[in-house]
Write an enzyme that holds these catalytic residues in place. Structure first.
Site, PDB file in Angstrom:
ATOM      1  N   ASP A   1      -1.861  -1.409   5.594  1.00 30.12           N
ATOM      2  CA  ASP A   1      -1.835  -0.182   4.805  1.00 30.12           C
ATOM      3  C   ASP A   1      -3.272   0.245   4.517  1.00 30.12           C
ATOM      4  OD1 ASP A   1      -0.390   1.827   3.087  1.00 30.12           O
ATOM      5  OD2 ASP A   1      -1.634   0.886   1.557  1.00 30.12           O
TER       6      ASP A   1
ATOM      7  N   ASP B   1      -5.759   2.283   2.375  1.00 27.89           N
ATOM      8  CA  ASP B   1      -5.878   2.931   1.068  1.00 27.89           C
ATOM      9  C   ASP B   1      -7.310   3.426   0.905  1.00 27.89           C
ATOM     10  OD1 ASP B   1      -5.687   3.812  -1.498  1.00 27.89           O
ATOM     11  OD2 ASP B   1      -5.251   1.864  -2.393  1.00 27.89           O
TER      12      ASP B   1
ATOM     13  N   THR C   1       2.457   8.998  -6.200  1.00 29.62           N
ATOM     14  CA  THR C   1       2.996   9.944  -7.175  1.00 29.62           C
ATOM     15  C   THR C   1       3.047   9.293  -8.562  1.00 29.62           C
ATOM     16  OG1 THR C   1       5.173   9.302  -6.298  1.00 29.62           O
ATOM     17  CG2 THR C   1       4.270  11.404  -5.592  1.00 29.62           C
ATOM     18  N   TYR C   2       1.892   8.868  -9.001  1.00 32.09           N
ATOM     19  CA  TYR C   2       1.733   8.255 -10.318  1.00 32.09           C
ATOM     20  C   TYR C   2       0.275   8.422 -10.732  1.00 32.09           C
ATOM     21  CZ  TYR C   2       0.718   4.668  -6.806  1.00 32.09           C
ATOM     22  OH  TYR C   2       0.253   4.004  -5.689  1.00 32.09           O
TER      23      TYR C   2
ATOM     24  N   GLU D   1      -9.475   6.206  -0.740  1.00 30.75           N
ATOM     25  CA  GLU D   1      -9.378   7.197  -1.815  1.00 30.75           C
ATOM     26  C   GLU D   1     -10.727   7.890  -2.078  1.00 30.75           C
ATOM     27  OE1 GLU D   1      -7.426   5.683  -5.328  1.00 30.75           O
ATOM     28  OE2 GLU D   1      -6.165   4.361  -4.152  1.00 30.75           O
TER      29      GLU D   1
END
Length: 224
Positions: free
Chosen positions: A31, A33, A115-116, A35
């Site tokens: 994955d 990630d 979505t947090y 950002e």
């Protein structure tokens, strides 16, 4: 950002992923990630573990190249069954600064939309931390921020051309909170001014964010 700048950098990183999965065969995949692609973010002075994330406009191309080359390398290594997923923002402004999701969705199995953390103690007005749908009473100052919810985020990616069966929305198993909150007309404190901080079970006292894990919340084993 620095790793993805060059073909050699991407190749070294991708090979390290393959080596890892060969050594630990139970791993389902990788994955990513990052950002965030295209964003040059300074370190958060309130978070001693945060080093920031350098970025630039070249990330738009390099992010897609990294995922394309990763998929090709996994397939060539006999690892076509290994997943490639990405953690992705729900902030439409941030998405637009990076790669278009439709440019890379063919190389990934899923896009995990974060979505947090839409709102928290970094703001002075309470709001939904992880809303599923938009709230018509949301006082967020911009149209983009009013779309910080799972439905609008998923629809944005779908409208970019991403197949809906590749979209996963995230649900946090922790809280975000504020302190000294005005009750407001409904007495629930929603969309009201916060005049202080609330130290949650998962917070560093120096930078509280009202973060408490769900298993603590459901036991009501903490004090507001």
């Amino acid at each position: 950002h620095k790793m993805a700048l060059t073909k050699d950098g991407r190749t070294t990183f991708i090979q390290s992923c393959i080596d890892l999965m060969r050594k630990y065969t139970f791993i389902d995949g990788i994955d990513i990630d990052w950002e965030y692609p295209g964003v040059d973010r300074a370190a958060d002075p309130n978070d001693e573990a945060d080093r920031g994330c350098p970025g630039g406009p070249e990330d738009k191309q390099n992010y897609t190249l990294m995922l394309k080359e990763m998929r090709e390398a996994f397939d060539a290594a006999g690892m076509s069954n290994k997943l490639i997923t990405v953690a992705a923002t729900m902030n439409q402004n941030t998405i637009a600064q990076g790669a278009n999701p439709n440019d890379y969705d063919e190389y990934v199995d899923f896009i995990n939309i974060m979505t947090y953390d839409a709102h928290g103690a970094f703001e002075s007005i309470t709001n939904h931390h992880a809303a599923i749908y938009p709230n018509p009473n949301d006082p967020a100052p911009t149209a983009i921020e009013k779309q910080f919810n799972a439905y609008d985020a998923a629809m944005y990616y779908a409208n970019c051309g991403v197949p809906r069966n590749k979209l996963i929305i995230g649900s946090p198993w922790y809280s975000r909170g504020w302190g000294q909150v005005d009750a407001g007309p409904n007495g629930d404190g929603l969309f009201q001014n916060a005049h202080g901080k609330y130290v949650g079970k998962w917070d560093a006292p120096s930078s509280p964010g009202g973060q408490t894990p769900w298993f603590e919340i459901k036991l009501k084993s903490f004090i507001f």
